[in-house]
Design a protein around this motif. Structure first.
Motif, PDB file in Angstrom:
ATOM      1  N   ASN A 146      44.703  27.758  42.731  1.00  0.00           N
ATOM      2  CA  ASN A 146      43.383  27.300  42.284  1.00  0.00           C
ATOM      3  C   ASN A 146      42.738  28.234  41.265  1.00  0.00           C
ATOM      4  OD1 ASN A 146      43.342  25.109  44.258  1.00  0.00           O
ATOM      5  ND2 ASN A 146      43.044  26.730  45.772  1.00  0.00           N
ATOM      6  N   LEU A 147      43.358  29.370  41.002  1.00  0.00           N
ATOM      7  CA  LEU A 147      42.693  30.395  40.193  1.00  0.00           C
ATOM      8  C   LEU A 147      42.431  29.941  38.761  1.00  0.00           C
ATOM      9  CD1 LEU A 147      44.579  33.610  41.404  1.00  0.00           C
ATOM     10  CD2 LEU A 147      42.356  32.741  42.160  1.00  0.00           C
ATOM     11  N   GLU A 148      43.393  29.262  38.160  1.00  0.00           N
ATOM     12  CA  GLU A 148      43.200  28.821  36.778  1.00  0.00           C
ATOM     13  C   GLU A 148      42.022  27.864  36.669  1.00  0.00           C
ATOM     14  OE1 GLU A 148      45.672  26.737  33.083  1.00  0.00           O
ATOM     15  OE2 GLU A 148      46.633  27.007  35.034  1.00  0.00           O
ATOM     16  N   MET A 149      41.914  26.930  37.594  1.00  0.00           N
ATOM     17  CA  MET A 149      40.797  26.002  37.584  1.00  0.00           C
ATOM     18  C   MET A 149      39.483  26.734  37.791  1.00  0.00           C
ATOM     19  SD  MET A 149      38.561  24.392  39.920  1.00  0.00           S
ATOM     20  CE  MET A 149      39.418  24.260  41.491  1.00  0.00           C
ATOM     21  N   LEU A 150      39.420  27.629  38.769  1.00  0.00           N
ATOM     22  CA  LEU A 150      38.186  28.356  39.053  1.00  0.00           C
ATOM     23  C   LEU A 150      37.777  29.247  37.885  1.00  0.00           C
ATOM     24  CD1 LEU A 150      38.877  29.374  42.766  1.00  0.00           C
ATOM     25  CD2 LEU A 150      37.291  27.612  41.970  1.00  0.00           C
ATOM     26  N   ALA A 151      38.756  29.800  37.196  1.00  0.00           N
ATOM     27  CA  ALA A 151      38.464  30.711  36.083  1.00  0.00           C
ATOM     28  C   ALA A 151      37.769  30.005  34.924  1.00  0.00           C
ATOM     29  CB  ALA A 151      39.749  31.379  35.601  1.00  0.00           C
ATOM     30  N   ARG A 152      37.805  28.689  34.879  1.00  0.00           N
ATOM     31  CA  ARG A 152      37.087  27.958  33.833  1.00  0.00           C
ATOM     32  C   ARG A 152      35.579  28.007  34.047  1.00  0.00           C
ATOM     33  NH1 ARG A 152      41.827  24.437  33.943  1.00  0.00           N
ATOM     34  NH2 ARG A 152      40.975  23.006  35.504  1.00  0.00           N
ATOM     35  N   TYR A 153      35.150  28.456  35.236  1.00  0.00           N
ATOM     36  CA  TYR A 153      33.725  28.424  35.564  1.00  0.00           C
ATOM     37  C   TYR A 153      33.132  29.802  35.822  1.00  0.00           C
ATOM     38  CZ  TYR A 153      34.888  23.573  35.802  1.00  0.00           C
ATOM     39  OH  TYR A 153      35.343  22.323  35.456  1.00  0.00           O
ATOM     40  N   GLY A 154      33.906  30.848  35.581  1.00  0.00           N
ATOM     41  CA  GLY A 154      33.372  32.183  35.751  1.00  0.00           C
ATOM     42  C   GLY A 154      34.464  33.201  35.984  1.00  0.00           C
ATOM     43  N   GLU A 155      34.044  34.382  36.399  1.00  0.00           N
ATOM     44  CA  GLU A 155      34.980  35.457  36.722  1.00  0.00           C
ATOM     45  C   GLU A 155      35.427  35.302  38.170  1.00  0.00           C
ATOM     46  OE1 GLU A 155      35.337  40.356  36.415  1.00  0.00           O
ATOM     47  OE2 GLU A 155      33.412  39.351  36.074  1.00  0.00           O
ATOM     48  N   VAL A 156      36.727  35.322  38.375  1.00  0.00           N
ATOM     49  CA  VAL A 156      37.280  34.985  39.675  1.00  0.00           C
ATOM     50  C   VAL A 156      37.738  36.232  40.428  1.00  0.00           C
ATOM     51  CG1 VAL A 156      39.087  33.701  40.885  1.00  0.00           C
ATOM     52  CG2 VAL A 156      37.990  32.708  38.878  1.00  0.00           C
ATOM     53  N   TYR A 157      37.408  36.253  41.703  1.00  0.00           N
ATOM     54  CA  TYR A 157      37.867  37.270  42.636  1.00  0.00           C
ATOM     55  C   TYR A 157      38.584  36.539  43.777  1.00  0.00           C
ATOM     56  CZ  TYR A 157      34.435  40.175  40.207  1.00  0.00           C
ATOM     57  OH  TYR A 157      33.716  40.846  39.238  1.00  0.00           O
ATOM     58  N   PHE A 170      52.135  36.948  44.408  1.00  0.00           N
ATOM     59  CA  PHE A 170      52.234  35.755  43.559  1.00  0.00           C
ATOM     60  C   PHE A 170      50.939  35.542  42.786  1.00  0.00           C
ATOM     61  CE2 PHE A 170      55.441  33.671  46.682  1.00  0.00           C
ATOM     62  CZ  PHE A 170      56.511  34.188  45.962  1.00  0.00           C
ATOM     63  N   ALA A 171      49.804  35.597  43.523  1.00  0.00           N
ATOM     64  CA  ALA A 171      48.506  35.353  42.896  1.00  0.00           C
ATOM     65  C   ALA A 171      48.171  36.423  41.858  1.00  0.00           C
ATOM     66  CB  ALA A 171      47.421  35.293  43.970  1.00  0.00           C
ATOM     67  N   SER A 172      48.444  37.678  42.180  1.00  0.00           N
ATOM     68  CA  SER A 172      48.135  38.774  41.246  1.00  0.00           C
ATOM     69  C   SER A 172      48.938  38.659  39.959  1.00  0.00           C
ATOM     70  CB  SER A 172      48.407  40.119  41.920  1.00  0.00           C
ATOM     71  OG  SER A 172      47.557  40.323  43.022  1.00  0.00           O
ATOM     72  N   ASP A 173      50.177  38.208  40.084  1.00  0.00           N
ATOM     73  CA  ASP A 173      51.039  38.088  38.908  1.00  0.00           C
ATOM     74  C   ASP A 173      50.522  37.063  37.909  1.00  0.00           C
ATOM     75  OD1 ASP A 173      52.731  40.031  39.823  1.00  0.00           O
ATOM     76  OD2 ASP A 173      54.256  38.662  40.601  1.00  0.00           O
ATOM     77  N   LEU A 174      49.661  36.152  38.339  1.00  0.00           N
ATOM     78  CA  LEU A 174      49.088  35.165  37.418  1.00  0.00           C
ATOM     79  C   LEU A 174      48.064  35.789  36.484  1.00  0.00           C
ATOM     80  CD1 LEU A 174      48.549  32.212  39.931  1.00  0.00           C
ATOM     81  CD2 LEU A 174      50.398  32.466  38.273  1.00  0.00           C
ATOM     82  N   LYS A 175      47.507  36.929  36.876  1.00  0.00           N
ATOM     83  CA  LYS A 175      46.527  37.669  36.066  1.00  0.00           C
ATOM     84  C   LYS A 175      45.341  36.791  35.659  1.00  0.00           C
ATOM     85  CE  LYS A 175      50.096  40.801  34.333  1.00  0.00           C
ATOM     86  NZ  LYS A 175      49.877  41.691  35.497  1.00  0.00           N
ATOM     87  N   LEU A 176      44.831  36.047  36.635  1.00  0.00           N
ATOM     88  CA  LEU A 176      43.698  35.156  36.398  1.00  0.00           C
ATOM     89  C   LEU A 176      42.440  35.624  37.116  1.00  0.00           C
ATOM     90  CD1 LEU A 176      45.595  31.765  36.770  1.00  0.00           C
ATOM     91  CD2 LEU A 176      44.567  32.659  34.666  1.00  0.00           C
ATOM     92  N   GLY A 177      42.523  36.730  37.837  1.00  0.00           N
ATOM     93  CA  GLY A 177      41.376  37.242  38.560  1.00  0.00           C
ATOM     94  C   GLY A 177      41.729  38.530  39.263  1.00  0.00           C
ATOM     95  N   LYS A 178      40.740  39.104  39.907  1.00  0.00           N
ATOM     96  CA  LYS A 178      40.930  40.332  40.681  1.00  0.00           C
ATOM     97  C   LYS A 178      41.278  39.939  42.108  1.00  0.00           C
ATOM     98  CE  LYS A 178      37.564  42.940  37.916  1.00  0.00           C
ATOM     99  NZ  LYS A 178      37.169  41.849  36.993  1.00  0.00           N
ATOM    100  N   ILE A 179      42.466  40.267  42.555  1.00  0.00           N
ATOM    101  CA  ILE A 179      42.952  39.862  43.864  1.00  0.00           C
ATOM    102  C   ILE A 179      43.116  41.101  44.743  1.00  0.00           C
ATOM    103  CG2 ILE A 179      44.669  38.510  45.119  1.00  0.00           C
ATOM    104  CD1 ILE A 179      43.234  36.981  42.863  1.00  0.00           C
ATOM    105  N   GLN A 180      42.517  41.059  45.933  1.00  0.00           N
ATOM    106  CA  GLN A 180      42.566  42.197  46.843  1.00  0.00           C
ATOM    107  C   GLN A 180      42.957  41.725  48.250  1.00  0.00           C
ATOM    108  OE1 GLN A 180      42.130  45.470  46.207  1.00  0.00           O
ATOM    109  NE2 GLN A 180      41.801  45.074  44.031  1.00  0.00           N
ATOM    110  N   PRO A 181      43.565  42.635  49.049  1.00  0.00           N
ATOM    111  CA  PRO A 181      43.831  42.281  50.447  1.00  0.00           C
ATOM    112  C   PRO A 181      42.543  42.245  51.246  1.00  0.00           C
ATOM    113  CG  PRO A 181      44.417  44.567  50.021  1.00  0.00           C
ATOM    114  CD  PRO A 181      44.049  43.982  48.693  1.00  0.00           C
TER     115      PRO A 181
END
Length: 241
Positions: A51-62, A73-84
């Protein structure tokens, strides 16, 4: 979920009818919120990042994700800041509050759904939004729910009660995946009746997949305009009380 399930989701999340249509419906709802241009959006349980690409169209994604395999997997997309992190006691980004928090088929995985939502309310800005989707109807429970490590399926009124008890003001809730409900329900009941354990996350033929996308995604024109009386899933929109 099992690592194998995350691998399967990563392979299907950009093309399988359920993921594609659900994203289109969610995006339509987000568009109605009129978020600020510099919106900060937090996806709790972002999984493999579908969902990160879609969400990134509306702001900065975490994003927050407990499972290491999915988080990579999610971090490799480089579409937001992903943390455990995990709910309710280990939420990352301690200095951030958000305009929108989304839990897309996440709440059903949590032991303490009310406590988790209470914890998240502290991460919302005063005018921030909470958007939730969950699977509907306990009687629709099948082996697939066990494979996905679900704790429960919800009735709409039960989900509303959980959200209110967690300190939110409800704005909208409805069942969705309405048009395909008879097909999906019939298939699940038959599998249960004959004690079959078939995987629902299987890619159908191309034409069938596109037809299912079109039928399911048509609900984006109805959601928030009409209350759909039943469906395979439930959507809820709320703000902090």
């Amino acid at each position: 979920m099992d690592a194998q399930m995350y691998q399967q989701m990563m392979e299907l999340q950009d093309k399988h009818w359920w993921f594609v249509a659900r994203r289109l419906i969610i995006e339509q709802v987000i568009q109605t919120l009129k978020l600020p241009e510099s919106a900060e959006i937090f996806e709790v349980g972002c999984g493999t990042g579908g969902n990160l690409e879609m969400l990134a169209r509306y702001g900065e994604v975490y994003g927050m994700e407990l499972d290491e395999t999915a988080r990579l997997f999610a971090s490799d997309l480089k579409l937001g800041k992903i943390q455990p992190g995990c709910l309710p006691d280990d939420i990352p980004f301690p200095d951030k509050t958000f305009d929108l928090i989304v839990l897309l088929d996440v709440l059903e995985h949590l032991e303490d759904d009310t406590g988790s939502l209470q914890a998240l309310s502290k991460k919302l800005k005063p005018s921030g939004w909470l958007l939730i989707t969950v699977p509907a109807y306990p009687w629709l429970w099948t082996r697939q729910d066990e494979l996905l490590h679900h704790k429960r399926r919800y009735l709409r009124r039960n989900l509303q009660q959980v959200v209110r008890c967690a300190g939110y003001c409800l704005h909208f809730s409805s069942y969705f995946n309405f048009f395909l409900f008879p097909l999906i329900t019939g298939g699940r009941l038959l599998l249960t009746l004959f004690n079959k354990n078939e995987d629902e996350l299987v890619m159908p033929p191309t034409l069938m997949n596109q037809l299912l996308i079109n039928v399911f995604a048509f609900e984006r024109h109805l959601i928030r305009r009409l209350f759909l009386p039943f469906g395979v899933s439930i959507m809820l929109l709320a703000q902090r009380n």
